[in-house]
Scaffold this motif. Structure first.
Motif, PDB file in Angstrom:
ATOM      1  N   UNK A  78       0.877  -1.163   0.000  1.00  0.00           N
ATOM      2  CA  UNK A  78       0.000   0.000   0.000  1.00  0.00           C
ATOM      3  C   UNK A  78       0.916   1.214   0.000  1.00  0.00           C
ATOM      4  N   UNK A  79       1.081   1.786  -1.178  1.00  0.00           N
ATOM      5  CA  UNK A  79       2.022   2.899  -1.353  1.00  0.00           C
ATOM      6  C   UNK A  79       1.344   4.222  -1.005  1.00  0.00           C
ATOM      7  N   UNK A  80       2.136   5.134  -0.452  1.00  0.00           N
ATOM      8  CA  UNK A  80       1.591   6.456  -0.120  1.00  0.00           C
ATOM      9  C   UNK A  80       2.745   7.449  -0.054  1.00  0.00           C
ATOM     10  N   UNK A  81       2.427   8.713  -0.231  1.00  0.00           N
ATOM     11  CA  UNK A  81       3.448   9.754  -0.219  1.00  0.00           C
ATOM     12  C   UNK A  81       3.048  10.873   0.723  1.00  0.00           C
ATOM     13  N   UNK A  82       4.034  11.683   1.075  1.00  0.00           N
ATOM     14  CA  UNK A  82       3.780  12.852   1.923  1.00  0.00           C
ATOM     15  C   UNK A  82       3.538  14.111   1.096  1.00  0.00           C
ATOM     16  N   UNK A  83       3.800  14.054  -0.173  1.00  0.00           N
ATOM     17  CA  UNK A  83       3.562  15.222  -1.035  1.00  0.00           C
ATOM     18  C   UNK A  83       2.073  15.351  -1.350  1.00  0.00           C
ATOM     19  N   UNK A  84       1.587  16.560  -1.363  1.00  0.00           N
ATOM     20  CA  UNK A  84       0.169  16.829  -1.568  1.00  0.00           C
ATOM     21  C   UNK A  84      -0.286  16.353  -2.938  1.00  0.00           C
ATOM     22  N   UNK A  85      -1.408  15.602  -2.952  1.00  0.00           N
ATOM     23  CA  UNK A  85      -2.119  15.224  -4.184  1.00  0.00           C
ATOM     24  C   UNK A  85      -1.300  14.349  -5.139  1.00  0.00           C
ATOM     25  N   UNK A  86      -0.315  13.618  -4.630  1.00  0.00           N
ATOM     26  CA  UNK A  86       0.481  12.729  -5.484  1.00  0.00           C
ATOM     27  C   UNK A  86       1.084  13.490  -6.659  1.00  0.00           C
ATOM     28  N   UNK A  87       1.483  14.699  -6.411  1.00  0.00           N
ATOM     29  CA  UNK A  87       2.070  15.533  -7.460  1.00  0.00           C
ATOM     30  C   UNK A  87       3.494  15.854  -7.040  1.00  0.00           C
ATOM     31  N   UNK A  88       4.483  15.260  -7.724  1.00  0.00           N
ATOM     32  CA  UNK A  88       5.862  15.399  -7.276  1.00  0.00           C
ATOM     33  C   UNK A  88       6.812  15.196  -8.448  1.00  0.00           C
TER      34      UNK A  88
END
Length: 258
Positions: free
Chosen positions: A139-149
Motif C-alpha cells: 500500500x504505497x503512499x506519499x507525503x507530497x500533496x495530491x500525489x504531485x511530485x
C-alpha cells in the motif's frame, strides 16, 4: 558538483511522516537524484530514531515502462522498509480525507545471507541468496500533496514506501513461482492490468547490484519488495482481497476519526 542537501526538506518530510501530514508540492521542487537518496537515508534514519522501529528491507519502485517514461529514467528507483510498515492480512489502515494510497500486488524475497559491497557476485549467486519467496501486497503512499511530485521529491520521500502485507512463504522453486503467477480478485471492483511478469527477478538483481555499488550491505532476513505485478490502483475506502498462489491477502482502507 551536487547542490548541498537542504535540511529543511528532511525536517518537513519527517514531521509529515510522524504526524500524518502533507507537504506542499511547490516546496523543494528541484531535488537532484543524488540529493534525493541522501535525503531518503537521513529521513528514514530520523524516523527510526523517533519511532523506535528498525530497518527491515527494501522496495523497488517505478519499475514499469510507463512510470520510467514519465520520469525520463531507464531503471527503477528504491526505497527503504521499516518494521512498523508490515501489517497482517485483514488489518485496517486509517487514512485522513486527503490520503490517496495506491494498491500493488507483489512478490517479496527474503534473504538467507548477508550480501557485502566488497564482494563480487554472479547473478546465480544472488539468486541463491534468496531464502523465501512470499506473496505480498504493498500500500504505497506519499507525503507530497495530491500525489504531485518530481522524481527527486518521490525518491526523497522514500519512494512511496508506506505499508505492506506478507503472505506465507511459497513451497515451490523460484522458476515455478515465476512461471505460475496467477491473481484472482475476491472483493471490491478491482480492475487488474498486469505489468511484465518477469520483472520480479530482474528488479531484485537490479536493486541488489545498485545497493552494493553504493557501498551498502544487505543483511540476512531482509525483505525485498520487487515491484508491482499490476498497474498500481487508486484505493477507495473499502476492503481489498486477492488470491495469489492459493493464499488470500486482504487489507481495508477506512477514514481516520478526526
Amino acid at each position: 558538483m551536487p547542490t548541498p542537501v537542504n535540511d529543511q526538506v528532511i525536517k518537513n518530510l519527517l514531521d509529515a511522516r510522524l504526524h500524518n501530514r502533507k507537504v506542499e508540492t511547490s516546496q523543494f521542487s528541484s531535488i537532484e537524484m543524488q540529493q534525493a537518496y541522501e535525503i531518503q537515508q537521513r529521513l528514514i534514519a530520523g524516523y527510526l530514531k523517533q519511532n523506535q522501529a528498525k530497518h527491515s528491507g527494501w522496495k523497488v519502485a517505478l519499475s514499469g515502462a510507463p512510470a520510467q517514461h514519465k520520469y525520463a529514467i531507464d531503471e527503477p528507483v528504491y526505497g527503504r522498509l521499516t518494521t512498523d510498515m508490515q501489517l497482517n492480512t485483514g488489518d485496517t489502515i486509517y487514512c485522513s480525507q486527503d490520503e490517496l494510497p495506491k494498491f500493488e500486488i507483489e512478490l517479496a524475497f527474503r534473504l538467507k545471507q548477508d550480501l557485502l559491497a566488497q564482494q563480487i557476485y554472479t547473478d546465480q549467486s544472488l539468486i541463491q541468496a534468496i531464502d523465501e519467496v512470499i506473496p505480498a501486497l504493498e500500500i504505497a503512499n506519499v507525503r507530497w500533496q495530491d500525489w504531485n511530485f518530481s522524481l527527486g521529491q518521490f525518491i526523497a520521500d522514500n519512494s512511496a514506501a508506506s505499508k505492506y502485507v506478507l503472505g506465507k512463504p511459497l513451497s515451490m522453486t523460484l522458476d515455478e513461482v515465476m512461471a505460475n503467477i496467477e491473481i484472482e480478485q475476491s472483493s471490491h471492483a478491482l480492475v487488474l492490468t498486469f505489468s511484465e511478469q518477469d520483472n520480479a527477478l530482474k528488479n531484485y538483481l537490479w536493486l541488489v547490484r545498485k545497493l552494493l555499488s553504493q557501498g551498502m550491505t544487505l543483511s540476512v532476513g531482509e525483505i525485498i519488495l520487487t515491484g508491482s505485478l499490476i498497474r498500481p490502483l487508486n484505493m477507495d475506502r473499502a476492503s481489498y482481497e486477492v488470491q495469489l498462489f492459493g493464499q488470500t491477502l486482504s487489507i481495508e482502507i477506512a477514514n481516520a476519526v478526526s
